[in-house]
Design a protein around this motif. Structure first.
Motif, PDB file in Angstrom:
ATOM      1  N   LYS A  48       0.792  -1.135   0.130  1.00 30.89           N
ATOM      2  CA  LYS A  48      -0.023  -0.058   0.132  1.00 30.89           C
ATOM      3  C   LYS A  48       0.854   1.406  -0.174  1.00 30.89           C
ATOM      4  N   GLU A  49       2.189   1.208   0.657  1.00 31.13           N
ATOM      5  CA  GLU A  49       2.955   2.295   0.475  1.00 31.13           C
ATOM      6  C   GLU A  49       3.914   2.553  -0.600  1.00 31.13           C
ATOM      7  N   ILE A  50       3.828   1.523  -1.679  1.00 34.07           N
ATOM      8  CA  ILE A  50       4.771   1.534  -2.730  1.00 34.07           C
ATOM      9  C   ILE A  50       3.834   1.674  -4.109  1.00 34.07           C
ATOM     10  N   ASN A  51       4.511   2.649  -4.886  1.00 33.25           N
ATOM     11  CA  ASN A  51       3.823   3.077  -6.112  1.00 33.25           C
ATOM     12  C   ASN A  51       5.019   3.332  -7.078  1.00 33.25           C
ATOM     13  N   ASP A  52       4.708   3.841  -8.369  1.00 37.34           N
ATOM     14  CA  ASP A  52       5.660   3.970  -9.340  1.00 37.34           C
ATOM     15  C   ASP A  52       6.037   5.479  -9.508  1.00 37.34           C
ATOM     16  N   PHE A  53       5.482   6.201  -8.379  1.00 31.37           N
ATOM     17  CA  PHE A  53       5.528   7.716  -8.722  1.00 31.37           C
ATOM     18  C   PHE A  53       6.039   8.326  -7.498  1.00 31.37           C
ATOM     19  N   GLY A  54       6.463   7.797  -6.499  1.00 30.85           N
ATOM     20  CA  GLY A  54       7.220   8.159  -5.106  1.00 30.85           C
ATOM     21  C   GLY A  54       8.522   8.811  -5.330  1.00 30.85           C
ATOM     22  N   ASN A  55       9.145   9.593  -4.400  1.00 31.44           N
ATOM     23  CA  ASN A  55      10.266  10.222  -4.617  1.00 31.44           C
ATOM     24  C   ASN A  55      11.449   9.300  -3.838  1.00 31.44           C
ATOM     25  N   ILE A  56      10.988   8.262  -3.243  1.00 29.49           N
ATOM     26  CA  ILE A  56      12.151   7.373  -2.679  1.00 29.49           C
ATOM     27  C   ILE A  56      11.903   6.076  -3.125  1.00 29.49           C
ATOM     28  N   PRO A  57      13.174   5.469  -3.754  1.00 27.64           N
ATOM     29  CA  PRO A  57      13.152   4.130  -4.144  1.00 27.64           C
ATOM     30  C   PRO A  57      12.965   3.229  -2.974  1.00 27.64           C
ATOM     31  N   VAL A  58      12.478   1.987  -3.389  1.00 20.19           N
ATOM     32  CA  VAL A  58      12.009   0.902  -2.442  1.00 20.19           C
ATOM     33  C   VAL A  58      12.568  -0.212  -3.048  1.00 20.19           C
ATOM     34  N   TYR A  59      13.508  -0.977  -2.233  1.00 19.03           N
ATOM     35  CA  TYR A  59      14.178  -2.102  -2.508  1.00 19.03           C
ATOM     36  C   TYR A  59      13.569  -3.437  -1.886  1.00 19.03           C
ATOM     37  N   SER A  60      13.701  -4.461  -2.470  1.00 19.40           N
ATOM     38  CA  SER A  60      13.120  -5.705  -2.264  1.00 19.40           C
ATOM     39  C   SER A  60      14.246  -6.766  -2.410  1.00 19.40           C
ATOM     40  N   SER A  61      14.131  -8.138  -2.163  1.00 21.25           N
ATOM     41  CA  SER A  61      14.760  -9.348  -2.226  1.00 21.25           C
ATOM     42  C   SER A  61      14.953  -9.837  -3.731  1.00 21.25           C
ATOM     43  N   ASP A  62      14.337  -8.913  -4.508  1.00 18.75           N
ATOM     44  CA  ASP A  62      14.156  -9.379  -5.975  1.00 18.75           C
ATOM     45  C   ASP A  62      15.644  -9.252  -6.575  1.00 18.75           C
ATOM     46  N   SER A  63      15.741 -10.116  -7.472  1.00 18.01           N
ATOM     47  CA  SER A  63      17.036 -10.123  -8.309  1.00 18.01           C
ATOM     48  C   SER A  63      17.088  -9.355  -9.476  1.00 18.01           C
ATOM     49  N   GLN A  64      15.849  -8.993  -9.872  1.00 16.32           N
ATOM     50  CA  GLN A  64      15.735  -8.294 -11.162  1.00 16.32           C
ATOM     51  C   GLN A  64      15.790  -6.627 -10.668  1.00 16.32           C
ATOM     52  N   ASN A  65      16.122  -6.036 -11.943  1.00 17.31           N
ATOM     53  CA  ASN A  65      16.116  -4.629 -11.623  1.00 17.31           C
ATOM     54  C   ASN A  65      17.060  -3.925 -10.636  1.00 17.31           C
ATOM     55  N   TYR A  66      17.931  -4.603 -10.271  1.00 19.30           N
ATOM     56  CA  TYR A  66      18.693  -4.237  -9.004  1.00 19.30           C
ATOM     57  C   TYR A  66      18.088  -4.260  -7.614  1.00 19.30           C
ATOM     58  N   GLY A  67      16.998  -4.850  -7.579  1.00 22.60           N
ATOM     59  CA  GLY A  67      15.968  -5.041  -6.457  1.00 22.60           C
ATOM     60  C   GLY A  67      15.308  -3.942  -6.274  1.00 22.60           C
ATOM     61  N   LEU A  68      15.332  -2.959  -7.191  1.00 20.12           N
ATOM     62  CA  LEU A  68      14.482  -1.960  -7.085  1.00 20.12           C
ATOM     63  C   LEU A  68      12.855  -2.386  -7.252  1.00 20.12           C
ATOM     64  N   TYR A  69      11.910  -2.371  -6.213  1.00 24.75           N
ATOM     65  CA  TYR A  69      10.869  -2.876  -6.216  1.00 24.75           C
ATOM     66  C   TYR A  69       9.660  -1.612  -6.667  1.00 24.75           C
ATOM     67  N   GLY A  70       9.927  -0.486  -6.383  1.00 27.54           N
ATOM     68  CA  GLY A  70       9.330   0.640  -6.530  1.00 27.54           C
ATOM     69  C   GLY A  70       9.482   1.903  -5.827  1.00 27.54           C
ATOM     70  N   TYR A  71       8.741   2.788  -5.807  1.00 27.08           N
ATOM     71  CA  TYR A  71       8.903   4.047  -5.010  1.00 27.08           C
ATOM     72  C   TYR A  71       7.676   4.386  -4.060  1.00 27.08           C
ATOM     73  N   THR A  72       8.248   5.141  -3.021  1.00 25.27           N
ATOM     74  CA  THR A  72       7.212   5.707  -1.846  1.00 25.27           C
ATOM     75  C   THR A  72       7.229   6.983  -1.872  1.00 25.27           C
ATOM     76  N   ASN A  73       6.288   7.655  -1.120  1.00 27.78           N
ATOM     77  CA  ASN A  73       6.253   8.966  -0.729  1.00 27.78           C
ATOM     78  C   ASN A  73       6.609   9.114   0.797  1.00 27.78           C
ATOM     79  N   GLU A  74       6.958   7.918   1.371  1.00 27.93           N
ATOM     80  CA  GLU A  74       7.144   7.752   2.985  1.00 27.93           C
ATOM     81  C   GLU A  74       8.743   8.369   2.953  1.00 27.93           C
ATOM     82  N   LYS A  75       9.059   8.658   4.160  1.00 25.84           N
ATOM     83  CA  LYS A  75      10.441   8.976   4.434  1.00 25.84           C
ATOM     84  C   LYS A  75      11.389   7.926   4.150  1.00 25.84           C
ATOM     85  N   ALA A  76      12.809   8.107   3.773  1.00 26.44           N
ATOM     86  CA  ALA A  76      13.795   7.256   3.516  1.00 26.44           C
ATOM     87  C   ALA A  76      14.161   6.831   4.888  1.00 26.44           C
TER      88      ALA A  76
END
Length: 186
Positions: A48-76
């Motif tokens: 719910k906190e992750i989208n495609d248009f936020g200011n802060i990158p969100v990383y996951s355990s994913d091996s694709q896309n350098y682990g970048l999962y999406g973005y958030t407007n939450e604090k880094a």
């Protein structure tokens, strides 16, 4: 700059390290916590906190896309500064390693590390390669409980890790990778 560095790291890992056999004769063994700081997981984000248009990158355990999962407007939750110019994300399920060069947040199933040996990406890449060789594939299970206890075999000089050797080894592999890429371009 960040994308260029990421692309170079990806190319380097794909072309050189996976095909290289690093044989450390007479090396020493080191525990992971002797080489890296482990950071407590701060504010794991849900979908719910992750989208495609936020200011802060969100990383996951994913091996694709350098682990970048999406973005958030939450604090880094993790801040890049002079003491930590990059972090390393370890994917607990995937065993993937990703370098992060900007302030960021995380999802579940990752561990956040920074080097204790200075901010040398080449040395970090060498050590992570050696570490990854010892992490068994447990399928889609959590790997951290095993990975954090693996002893990492490294070259030594005067009973200490030989940082110079590691950096020179990576320099050599980067040169070989450039030569291989030049051959492919012809």
């Amino acid at each position: 700059r960040e994308n260029i560095v990421k692309e170079k790291l990806k190319n380097f890992k794909n072309i050189c390290l996976k095909s290289s056999k690093i044989d450390i004769v007479g090396g020493g063994e080191f525990k992971l916590d002797e080489l890296f700081n482990f950071f407590p997981l701060k504010g794991k984000l849900g979908r719910k906190e992750i989208n495609d248009f936020g200011n802060i990158p969100v990383y996951s355990s994913d091996s694709q896309n350098y682990g970048l999962y999406g973005y958030t407007n939450e604090k880094a939750r993790y801040i890049i500064d002079k003491n930590n110019p990059f972090y390393i994300i370890f994917g607990d399920h995937t065993r993937a390693f990703n370098f992060v060069f900007t302030d960021f947040a995380i999802t579940d199933n990752v561990k956040v590390l920074s080097p204790k040996f200075g901010n040398n990406i080449k040395i970090a890449l060498f050590i992570l390669t050696m570490w990854s060789k010892g992490i068994p594939n447990l399928g889609y299970s959590r790997h951290w409980s095993v990975a954090k206890n693996i002893k990492i075999k490294l070259p030594v000089k005067n009973n200490e890790p030989d940082w110079e050797y590691m950096e020179q080894y990576i320099d050599k592999k980067q040169k070989e990778a450039k030569e291989k890429l030049e051959l492919l371009r012809r």
